[in-house]
Design a protein around this motif. Sequence first.
Motif, PDB file in Angstrom:
ATOM      1  N   UNK A  63      18.346   0.612  20.308  1.00 39.32           N
ATOM      2  CA  UNK A  63      18.867  -0.121  21.455  1.00 39.32           C
ATOM      3  C   UNK A  63      19.363   0.898  22.477  1.00 39.32           C
ATOM      4  N   UNK A  64      19.704   0.436  23.660  1.00 43.16           N
ATOM      5  CA  UNK A  64      20.261   1.319  24.670  1.00 43.16           C
ATOM      6  C   UNK A  64      19.221   1.858  25.615  1.00 43.16           C
ATOM      7  N   UNK A  67      15.606   2.684  24.419  1.00 39.91           N
ATOM      8  CA  UNK A  67      15.281   1.749  23.340  1.00 39.91           C
ATOM      9  C   UNK A  67      13.800   1.729  22.983  1.00 39.91           C
ATOM     10  N   UNK A  68      12.907   1.881  23.958  1.00 39.68           N
ATOM     11  CA  UNK A  68      11.484   1.790  23.596  1.00 39.68           C
ATOM     12  C   UNK A  68      11.052   3.005  22.780  1.00 39.68           C
ATOM     13  N   UNK A  71      12.255   2.262  19.227  1.00 37.92           N
ATOM     14  CA  UNK A  71      11.512   1.136  18.670  1.00 37.92           C
ATOM     15  C   UNK A  71      10.093   1.565  18.295  1.00 37.92           C
ATOM     16  N   UNK A 105      23.145   6.710  22.249  1.00 45.10           N
ATOM     17  CA  UNK A 105      24.400   7.272  22.732  1.00 45.10           C
ATOM     18  C   UNK A 105      24.673   8.629  22.109  1.00 45.10           C
ATOM     19  N   UNK A 231      22.558   7.509  35.793  1.00 40.81           N
ATOM     20  CA  UNK A 231      22.866   7.254  37.202  1.00 40.81           C
ATOM     21  C   UNK A 231      21.917   6.183  37.731  1.00 40.81           C
ATOM     22  N   UNK A 232      22.347   5.489  38.780  1.00 40.14           N
ATOM     23  CA  UNK A 232      21.470   4.483  39.382  1.00 40.14           C
ATOM     24  C   UNK A 232      21.109   4.865  40.807  1.00 40.14           C
ATOM     25  N   UNK A 256      13.747   5.308  31.988  1.00 48.05           N
ATOM     26  CA  UNK A 256      14.587   4.394  32.782  1.00 48.05           C
ATOM     27  C   UNK A 256      15.045   5.069  34.066  1.00 48.05           C
ATOM     28  N   UNK A 260      13.569   4.469  38.324  1.00 53.53           N
ATOM     29  CA  UNK A 260      14.430   4.278  39.493  1.00 53.53           C
ATOM     30  C   UNK A 260      14.246   5.407  40.500  1.00 53.53           C
ATOM     31  N   UNK A 284       8.095   0.389  29.738  1.00 51.18           N
ATOM     32  CA  UNK A 284       9.171   0.027  30.652  1.00 51.18           C
ATOM     33  C   UNK A 284       9.122   0.848  31.942  1.00 51.18           C
ATOM     34  N   UNK A 287       7.073  -1.397  33.959  1.00 52.55           N
ATOM     35  CA  UNK A 287       7.742  -2.679  34.186  1.00 52.55           C
ATOM     36  C   UNK A 287       8.844  -2.552  35.216  1.00 52.55           C
ATOM     37  N   UNK A 288       9.601  -1.452  35.156  1.00 49.28           N
ATOM     38  CA  UNK A 288      10.707  -1.281  36.104  1.00 49.28           C
ATOM     39  C   UNK A 288      10.195  -0.676  37.413  1.00 49.28           C
TER      40      UNK A 288
ATOM     41  N   UNK B 118      24.720  -6.684  24.542  1.00 51.39           N
ATOM     42  CA  UNK B 118      23.723  -5.735  24.042  1.00 51.39           C
ATOM     43  C   UNK B 118      22.967  -6.277  22.843  1.00 51.39           C
ATOM     44  N   UNK B 125      19.654  -4.503  24.628  1.00 50.26           N
ATOM     45  CA  UNK B 125      20.184  -3.296  25.264  1.00 50.26           C
ATOM     46  C   UNK B 125      19.185  -2.591  26.152  1.00 50.26           C
ATOM     47  N   UNK B 126      17.937  -3.042  26.140  1.00 52.45           N
ATOM     48  CA  UNK B 126      16.985  -2.269  26.942  1.00 52.45           C
ATOM     49  C   UNK B 126      17.078  -2.635  28.426  1.00 52.45           C
ATOM     50  N   UNK B 129      13.648  -4.955  34.281  1.00 54.16           N
ATOM     51  CA  UNK B 129      13.327  -4.823  35.708  1.00 54.16           C
ATOM     52  C   UNK B 129      13.962  -5.957  36.511  1.00 54.16           C
ATOM     53  N   UNK B 216      23.970  -4.150  43.942  1.00 58.95           N
ATOM     54  CA  UNK B 216      23.779  -2.901  43.195  1.00 58.95           C
ATOM     55  C   UNK B 216      22.412  -2.904  42.519  1.00 58.95           C
ATOM     56  N   UNK B 220      19.019  -0.431  42.867  1.00 55.25           N
ATOM     57  CA  UNK B 220      18.490   0.260  41.683  1.00 55.25           C
ATOM     58  C   UNK B 220      18.013  -0.807  40.704  1.00 55.25           C
ATOM     59  N   UNK B 221      16.754  -1.269  40.844  1.00 57.65           N
ATOM     60  CA  UNK B 221      16.330  -2.481  40.134  1.00 57.65           C
ATOM     61  C   UNK B 221      16.050  -2.299  38.639  1.00 57.65           C
TER      62      UNK B 221
END
Lengths: 408, 302
Positions: A63-64, A67-68, A71, A105, A231-232, A256, A260, A284, A287-288, B118, B125-126, B129, B216, B220-221
Amino acid sequence: MNPFTHNSPAAAPKAPSVLCRSLATLIRVLPLVAISLLLALGSAGCSKKSDDVIKVGEFASLTGKEATFGTSSHEGTLLAIEELNATGGVLGKKIELITEDNLSKAGESGTVVTKLIDRDGVVAILGEVASSRSLEAAPICQRSQIPMISPSSTNPKVTETGDYIFRVCFIDPFQGTVMANFASKTLKAKKVAVFTDVKSDYSKGLAKYFKEGFTEAGGEISAELDFNGGDKDFKAQLTAIKTAAPDAVFVPGYYTDVALICIQAKQLGLNVPLFGGDGWESDDLIKIGKEAVEGNYFSTHYHPEVSSPKSKQFVEAYKKRFKNQDGSPKAPDAMAALGYDSAIILAEAMKRAGTTEGAKVRDALAAMKDFEGATGKTNINEKRDATKPAVILQVKGGVFKYVETISP
Amino acid sequence: MDWLQQLINGLAQGSIYALIALGYTMVYGVLRFINFAHSDVLMLGAFAAFFLAPVVGTILPPQSYLGAFIIVIVSAAICAAIGILIERLAYRPLRNRPKLTVLITAIGVSLLIEFTCQHNAVFGARTRPFPRLIPEHNFHLGNIVIANHDVLVPIVTAALLALLWLVVQRTKIGMAMRAVAFNPQAAALMGVNINRVISFTFGLGSALAAIAGILYAMRAPGIEPLMGIQPGLRAFIAAVLGGIGNLPGAALGGLLLGLLETFAGGIPGISNYRDGIAFAILIFILLFRPAGLLGEVKTEKV
């Protein structure tokens, strides 16, 4: 007057009453302490060593943030263990895989690996993808003399921890050089900016080897900027990168963050190719990142298109065993294939050693040559790393397309 | 022209911090305690929009301003209800206990929300989008690129700050809020329904958090259950910097923090110290103005 901070003098107790009260508190708390102790003892009692199975521990980021990775890697490992058990297991015993999640983490891996070794009594440890987290577990395995195989941590420091630590993938000095040559030869880039995740050992290492390789190939590093994984907002750094006007940007991060970064780079009008390492490989990312990641490149360990018979067999079995969220068969990625390889190579080493004893399994692993797995042939070298080719993929039409293979 | 682009980046980022900081500061102003679960309400707001967007998309054309407006309003309403519920269940039973108890409870509520969300049965937790809510336009001025949401964020923040100011200063419930902030006992004796005022404060603060969360996520999507922690922390500091309990102060603090961070982050070589640089400057400011930029120094009567 504030009633919350009000302290009346009458409330000040005399010494004997303090003693009485703390005694009373103690008596009240005592049953709680006793119950928690009993619970702890009870669960410890359950994990008595049984001799009819071989216990193998796995720690993964299920998770987190990554995660992929966890997994995929876990599914590959699980498939290998299931196949091994279906054909009679190892040394006449079934393998029991005990998996722990570290939530992606920092700090968790040490805890869960200590638990796997001390409480569950595993004979070997498999994991992790992220180098920082493998580096947390490696000293513990080394100290306990438990062989550890990392499926896909590429930072050189991981196996430098000690002679019980192995990996079944290539390392970042190689990956960095591959991407440096790719940038100068295929992308024809003269100036490249590097954008590093300073929180990750993987990213820092890969950035370093890339910079060395690229300057050696005659290129120029036009800007070096840093971010913190998680960070975002990356626009501040990306604006500075854009000002430096590079031909391409090397982003050795995890998917991830990379997704972004690609989106915000496009928004700022930074229209040069972005490229990175195996940390990009996840569905992902697409996807993102959607169309913002289109056309970008990364290096990784494996692609289902380039495959040996053993690899094809793995892809088929994996697709049959695991499904996507929409129910369609799931295609394995590099993390899954390496997770699979880490488990079968461990089983092979136990077979060759004829025992599960740490030192003997270690020697068998160190002597492993030309071992045929899902990602091709694995040769363990004297530094306990695998010597393997790298493949370069491009994001095209929402999938990862094979570009080329580069051998060491 | 680099600095102008950074100014735009910083203003947009800072406006989001400002919006979150408004929620922190308002609850503090009335109740004198920091609602640490505020940053998680922000996350819930983003997830509410994430689940609402496909639903609204079936009625209205996707990526329309009207659709986005509806999504934001409904998400804010959901989060307002969650905020009121949190106060009701976790904080109200402890209202007459020491402040520290409530503070620890707030941290507990925050962790409870984060780890519940989570779980795979909740959000997992993942990183998910985040859908595009409004069409994307970029305005090019020479070398400078201004995205339409970079303009939208400061406008929304300014409008909400003005609205909040009006509510607090010009309405009856606002007067009641100020009365409770000034002296809860006296306010109660004057016939102010304290529970209702506090519920309203939490609802309003949580609605702001939801809007901030959606803005927000638009920038940052990629959203995940821990997404609120970082901006929440920064906004809390922005609220302290501006003078906690002071609404314009929170907005000012947020803007300042966003700008500092962006300018520090844009310097090659030291960009990984961006938080360090930003926070060093903040400490410096607080050394000279301990109550924050717009905060008043109060002498407490014991």
